[in-house]
Design an enzyme around this catalytic site. Structure first.
Site, PDB file in Angstrom:
ATOM      1  N   GLY A  12       0.857  -1.177  -0.033  1.00 22.10           N
ATOM      2  CA  GLY A  12      -0.072  -0.318   0.022  1.00 22.10           C
ATOM      3  C   GLY A  12       0.831   1.304   0.075  1.00 22.10           C
ATOM      4  O   GLY A  12       1.944   1.215  -0.212  1.00 22.10           O
ATOM      5  N   TYR A 143     -15.542   4.598   7.495  1.00 23.51           N
ATOM      6  CA  TYR A 143     -14.109   4.690   7.710  1.00 23.51           C
ATOM      7  C   TYR A 143     -13.884   5.340   9.134  1.00 23.51           C
ATOM      8  O   TYR A 143     -13.028   4.368   9.837  1.00 23.51           O
ATOM      9  CB  TYR A 143     -13.377   5.335   6.633  1.00 23.51           C
ATOM     10  CG  TYR A 143     -11.874   5.566   6.662  1.00 23.51           C
ATOM     11  CD1 TYR A 143     -11.068   4.314   7.008  1.00 23.51           C
ATOM     12  CD2 TYR A 143     -11.243   6.780   6.753  1.00 23.51           C
ATOM     13  CE1 TYR A 143      -9.511   4.603   7.156  1.00 23.51           C
ATOM     14  CE2 TYR A 143     -10.088   7.070   6.820  1.00 23.51           C
ATOM     15  CZ  TYR A 143      -8.910   5.903   7.073  1.00 23.51           C
ATOM     16  OH  TYR A 143      -7.704   5.977   7.106  1.00 23.51           O
TER      17      TYR A 143
HETATM   18  C1  AKB Z   1      -8.456   9.314   3.474  1.00 25.31           C
HETATM   19  O1  AKB Z   1      -8.686  10.383   2.716  1.00 25.31           O
HETATM   20  O2  AKB Z   1      -9.366   8.544   3.591  1.00 25.31           O
HETATM   21  C2  AKB Z   1      -7.479   9.014   4.061  1.00 25.31           C
HETATM   22  C3  AKB Z   1      -7.235   9.491   5.254  1.00 25.31           C
HETATM   23  C4  AKB Z   1      -7.296  10.941   5.620  1.00 25.31           C
HETATM   24  O3  AKB Z   1      -7.132   8.632   6.485  1.00 25.31           O
HETATM   25  N1  AKB Z   1      -6.322   9.541   3.512  1.00 25.31           N
END
Ligand code: AKB
Length: 318
Positions: A12, A143
């Site tokens: 990654g 996320y």
């Molecule tokens: C995203 O944009 O999802 C990542 C992060 C800020 O964790 N780069």
């Protein structure tokens, strides 16, 4: 048998550079690289490389035992933009793989964990400027929810089982050796490629949408410095705020124009604009500065120069 270090997600964006940096420091054989797919970068094969699905608990345990692993850098995650398309997959991958690693540390199969959190743990109700270490955290992406839950699990395993886990809330990361995928901050990498290859770029974030960002060299240094800091200095066991540079698409465009005068920047915000709008614009990282001496080296101009110079050579452009 000597103890080794394992990198999960070595192909990654962060994993690639971390693996290469750790191998340069400790030797190829000391660093076991793993990923779900074969590496496209041949250098990653210059040391031990294993195919591994990080959500496979048995496979992970077998590799940790086989290589007598001491420290795991867990860099597997589905990022914010892709996570919104596959919410259950994102939750499953992001949580399962972390809990497997925490369990291995609880059982003393491994001794130390680095796991990345993100500015995505913050949400629309968080103060946007100079976001404090401890503040309101109501993330609005899958996320972000998975990273916030992960932070709570890390602190829980530290308090309950004395698991030595360390973490950073990464801002958007900008690199030329390896590309990001599926994040909201990815525009800040794409823009450099397009500036050199096509002389123009259309940003999927609006002109003045500022976000916290960092050049990869700083991020790798922070990751290793925190992981190697002496345990009593690591006072935050959820995740540390980390600041580098804060900028919006318009300012990165201006900095590129200084080196590529013909560069043209346009804006066509898409669904990622809403994600970005829920995140902080700048971060207060005084806890990281105080506890383990964090200080970034790159500002926007230095990063633009490094990105354009390295990409020109990589893409074989004059
Ligand atoms: C995203 O944009 O999802 C990542 C992060 C800020 O964790 N780069």
């Amino acid at each position: 048998m000597k103890r080794t270090t394992l990198v999960l997600g070595a192909c990654g964006q962060i994993g690639t550079e971390l693996t290469l940096t750790l191998r340069a420091k400790y030797g190829n054989d000391a660093i076991i690289a793993t990923d779900i797919k074969e590496p496209s970068l041949i250098e990653l094969k210059e040391g031990p490389f294993e195919i591994l699905d990080a959500s496979d608990a048995m496979g992970l345990r077998a590799i940790c035992e086989k290589h007598n692993v001491h420290t795991v850098y867990h860099l597997v995650a589905m990022l914010s933009a892709t996570g919104e398309m596959f919410p259950m997959k994102a939750w499953d991958l992001n949580m399962k793989s972390l809990l497997h690693v925490l369990e291995l540390a609880k059982e003393k199969v491994i001794e130390k964990i680095f796991w990345p959190s993100s500015i995505a743990v913050f949400g629309p109700t968080t103060p946007k400027q100079n976001t404090p270490q401890q503040t309101v955290m109501e993330p609005s992406t899958v996320y972000g929810i998975s990273k916030l839950a992960g932070e709570r699990w890390c602190e829980y395993y530290f308090n309950k089982y004395n698991v030595d886990v360390r973490s950073i809330r990464y801002p958007g990361l900008i690199s030329w050796k390896s590309q990001p995928g599926g994040g909201t901050t990815d525009y800040a990498v794409e823009i450099y490629y397009k500036a050199l290859e096509e002389g123009r770029y259309t940003s999927f974030l609006s002109k003045h949408r500022a976000l916290p960002m960092m050049y990869m060299e700083d991020a790798i240094r922070a990751t290793i410095e925190l992981t190697e800091a002496s345990s009593e200095n690591v006072k935050v066991r959820s995740s540390y705020n980390l600041a580098g540079i804060s900028f919006d698409p318009s300012s990165i465009g201006t900095s590129i124009k200084k080196m590529v005068p013909e560069f043209e920047l346009n804006f066509k915000p898409d669904f990622r604009e809403e994600i970005a709008a829920s995140w902080p614009e700048s971060i207060d990282d005084s806890a990281a500065q105080l506890d383990w001496g964090w200080a970034p080296k790159y500002d926007l101009e230095a990063m633009t120069e490094a990105m354009l110079t390295n990409l020109r050579a990589k893409l074989q452009l004059s």
